[in-house]
Design a protein around this motif. Sequence first.
Motif, PDB file in Angstrom:
ATOM      1  N   VAL A 248       0.816  -1.214   0.000  1.00  0.00           N
ATOM      2  CA  VAL A 248       0.000   0.000   0.000  1.00  0.00           C
ATOM      3  C   VAL A 248       0.852   1.269   0.000  1.00  0.00           C
ATOM      4  CG1 VAL A 248      -0.279   0.284   2.502  1.00  0.00           C
ATOM      5  CG2 VAL A 248      -2.146   0.927   0.954  1.00  0.00           C
ATOM      6  N   ASP A 249       2.111   1.180   0.477  1.00  0.00           N
ATOM      7  CA  ASP A 249       2.974   2.357   0.476  1.00  0.00           C
ATOM      8  C   ASP A 249       3.836   2.454  -0.780  1.00  0.00           C
ATOM      9  OD1 ASP A 249       4.868   0.379   0.845  1.00  0.00           O
ATOM     10  OD2 ASP A 249       5.675   1.183   2.712  1.00  0.00           O
ATOM     11  N   GLY A 250       3.716   1.471  -1.693  1.00  0.00           N
ATOM     12  CA  GLY A 250       4.454   1.520  -2.943  1.00  0.00           C
ATOM     13  C   GLY A 250       5.915   1.140  -2.848  1.00  0.00           C
ATOM     14  N   SER A 251       6.354   0.627  -1.700  1.00  0.00           N
ATOM     15  CA  SER A 251       7.775   0.321  -1.528  1.00  0.00           C
ATOM     16  C   SER A 251       8.178  -1.016  -2.133  1.00  0.00           C
ATOM     17  CB  SER A 251       8.135   0.316  -0.040  1.00  0.00           C
ATOM     18  OG  SER A 251       7.457  -0.741   0.637  1.00  0.00           O
ATOM     19  N   ALA A 252       7.202  -1.877  -2.438  1.00  0.00           N
ATOM     20  CA  ALA A 252       7.535  -3.214  -2.934  1.00  0.00           C
ATOM     21  C   ALA A 252       6.371  -3.761  -3.761  1.00  0.00           C
ATOM     22  CB  ALA A 252       7.835  -4.160  -1.772  1.00  0.00           C
ATOM     23  N   LEU A 253       6.708  -4.787  -4.541  1.00  0.00           N
ATOM     24  CA  LEU A 253       5.703  -5.559  -5.263  1.00  0.00           C
ATOM     25  C   LEU A 253       5.582  -6.925  -4.592  1.00  0.00           C
ATOM     26  CD1 LEU A 253       6.784  -4.599  -8.862  1.00  0.00           C
ATOM     27  CD2 LEU A 253       4.470  -4.276  -7.963  1.00  0.00           C
ATOM     28  N   MET A 254       4.365  -7.416  -4.483  1.00  0.00           N
ATOM     29  CA  MET A 254       4.105  -8.722  -3.903  1.00  0.00           C
ATOM     30  C   MET A 254       3.642  -9.647  -5.025  1.00  0.00           C
ATOM     31  SD  MET A 254       4.743  -8.045  -0.681  1.00  0.00           S
ATOM     32  CE  MET A 254       3.978  -9.233   0.428  1.00  0.00           C
ATOM     33  N   TYR A 255       4.386 -10.738  -5.237  1.00  0.00           N
ATOM     34  CA  TYR A 255       4.099 -11.675  -6.321  1.00  0.00           C
ATOM     35  C   TYR A 255       3.539 -12.964  -5.735  1.00  0.00           C
ATOM     36  CZ  TYR A 255       7.016  -8.759  -9.387  1.00  0.00           C
ATOM     37  OH  TYR A 255       7.548  -7.723 -10.138  1.00  0.00           O
ATOM     38  N   GLY A 256       2.389 -13.423  -6.263  1.00  0.00           N
ATOM     39  CA  GLY A 256       1.750 -14.622  -5.745  1.00  0.00           C
ATOM     40  C   GLY A 256       1.663 -15.736  -6.769  1.00  0.00           C
ATOM     41  N   SER A 257       1.327 -16.931  -6.278  1.00  0.00           N
ATOM     42  CA  SER A 257       1.268 -18.128  -7.103  1.00  0.00           C
ATOM     43  C   SER A 257       0.026 -18.932  -6.727  1.00  0.00           C
ATOM     44  CB  SER A 257       2.527 -18.968  -6.897  1.00  0.00           C
ATOM     45  OG  SER A 257       2.464 -20.183  -7.619  1.00  0.00           O
ATOM     46  N   GLU A 258      -0.337 -19.867  -7.588  1.00  0.00           N
ATOM     47  CA  GLU A 258      -1.443 -20.783  -7.300  1.00  0.00           C
ATOM     48  C   GLU A 258      -0.947 -21.981  -6.510  1.00  0.00           C
ATOM     49  OE1 GLU A 258      -3.783 -22.050 -10.564  1.00  0.00           O
ATOM     50  OE2 GLU A 258      -4.897 -20.174 -10.713  1.00  0.00           O
ATOM     51  N   GLY A 259      -1.906 -22.787  -6.047  1.00  0.00           N
ATOM     52  CA  GLY A 259      -1.584 -24.033  -5.359  1.00  0.00           C
ATOM     53  C   GLY A 259      -1.785 -23.913  -3.858  1.00  0.00           C
ATOM     54  N   THR A 260      -2.025 -25.047  -3.215  1.00  0.00           N
ATOM     55  CA  THR A 260      -2.169 -25.065  -1.768  1.00  0.00           C
ATOM     56  C   THR A 260      -0.849 -24.679  -1.115  1.00  0.00           C
ATOM     57  OG1 THR A 260      -3.820 -26.828  -1.956  1.00  0.00           O
ATOM     58  CG2 THR A 260      -2.811 -26.489   0.211  1.00  0.00           C
ATOM     59  N   GLY A 261      -0.918 -23.824  -0.096  1.00  0.00           N
ATOM     60  CA  GLY A 261       0.301 -23.385   0.577  1.00  0.00           C
ATOM     61  C   GLY A 261       1.194 -22.554  -0.319  1.00  0.00           C
ATOM     62  N   SER A 262       0.588 -21.748  -1.183  1.00  0.00           N
ATOM     63  CA  SER A 262       1.385 -20.946  -2.121  1.00  0.00           C
ATOM     64  C   SER A 262       2.085 -19.809  -1.388  1.00  0.00           C
ATOM     65  CB  SER A 262       0.495 -20.393  -3.233  1.00  0.00           C
ATOM     66  OG  SER A 262      -0.504 -19.550  -2.702  1.00  0.00           O
ATOM     67  N   GLU A 263       3.222 -19.397  -1.941  1.00  0.00           N
ATOM     68  CA  GLU A 263       4.020 -18.355  -1.323  1.00  0.00           C
ATOM     69  C   GLU A 263       3.828 -17.031  -2.050  1.00  0.00           C
ATOM     70  OE1 GLU A 263       8.476 -17.996   0.545  1.00  0.00           O
ATOM     71  OE2 GLU A 263       8.339 -18.694  -1.521  1.00  0.00           O
ATOM     72  N   VAL A 264       3.751 -15.961  -1.279  1.00  0.00           N
ATOM     73  CA  VAL A 264       3.733 -14.608  -1.821  1.00  0.00           C
ATOM     74  C   VAL A 264       5.089 -13.983  -1.538  1.00  0.00           C
ATOM     75  CG1 VAL A 264       2.653 -12.339  -1.707  1.00  0.00           C
ATOM     76  CG2 VAL A 264       1.249 -14.402  -1.489  1.00  0.00           C
ATOM     77  N   VAL A 265       5.779 -13.568  -2.591  1.00  0.00           N
ATOM     78  CA  VAL A 265       7.157 -13.098  -2.487  1.00  0.00           C
ATOM     79  C   VAL A 265       7.200 -11.577  -2.600  1.00  0.00           C
ATOM     80  CG1 VAL A 265       9.462 -13.198  -3.516  1.00  0.00           C
ATOM     81  CG2 VAL A 265       8.020 -15.244  -3.464  1.00  0.00           C
TER      82      VAL A 265
END
Length: 329
Positions: A248-265
């Motif tokens: 929300v502050d624009g300092s980073a991008l959050m990248y997500g994936s599909e699948g159970t227990g997926s990680e957001v980087v």
Amino acid sequence: MRSLRTTLGAALAAVVLSAAPAMAEGEDDRFTVEDTRITESSGLAASRAHPGVYWTHNDQDGPRVFAVDSRTGETVATITLRGIGTPRDMEAVSVGPDGAVYVGDIGDNLDGSWDHVWIYRFPEPKRLRDQAVDATQFTVRYADGPRNAEALMVHPTTGRVYIASKHEDGGGLYEGPARLSAGGPNVFRRIGEVPWVTDGAFSPDGDELVLRGYFSARAYAWKDGRLGAEKRLNAPIQRQSESVTYTVDGSALMYGSEGTGSEVVRVPVEGARPAPSGSGSPAPGASGVTPGTPGGGGDGGDGNATVGALVLAGAAALVLLWRRARRRG
């Protein structure tokens, strides 16, 4: 007394740790989606009302979305949308400047089997708990005919909705009307050409549009409602690259994936200056990769290069000290 080798190892570890970029207190870190009900996290959007919380949803599911706490990966609210039909293929989510969450039921894996798709809108709840909320349903048609899409983006200042279509030969960027109408079809018109896209997000200041696909991500300058100069971003390789959003502050991008227990980087945005703690507004200049910096390419950024140089310099200095100590011994 510790051996010289132990001392050198500890010193080298200190060099590596000091060279690594530190997370500021309160920043959203990478996280794993712990809720086993979330198996196809296709969209991701940072909540404006609840710092550190991200909205997501499944592809093929009932009319519901999940609020996930980035500090724990746990679902803190399941929101059931009331007053809409049965979703077909929900693919994207975005938060608008009106304080509402927009969900794009815009997928069409047969590339044109449906002559219309839908967008659902509901206000962000003031309190995060399991609940049903009234949602507005908007019918969407494309001026040039039906197509498959997975990316829906609401501009953070104008509130205009955009959709990026998905096709192996490249897709299009579509602009919706200035205001969506629940009373009739909303016609989206093609205004630009884009690559294979699985999700997208505007920077909090609205000056950049990021689009990601399975193997890459790009940032486009955004001016007067049109795509500008393009830069490649250093996106992570994930199991199935499906989603992206700004913090929300624009300092980073959050990248997500599909699948159970997926990680957001979490990937920091080069040159971004986070907004002060507790502020929901973006900092000036927090719109994306600084033009001309290596951080915009797929081979890493200035930050990574600096870390590597510091580590190598520290290691070289420690080896030199070790050799001198051996000669003295």
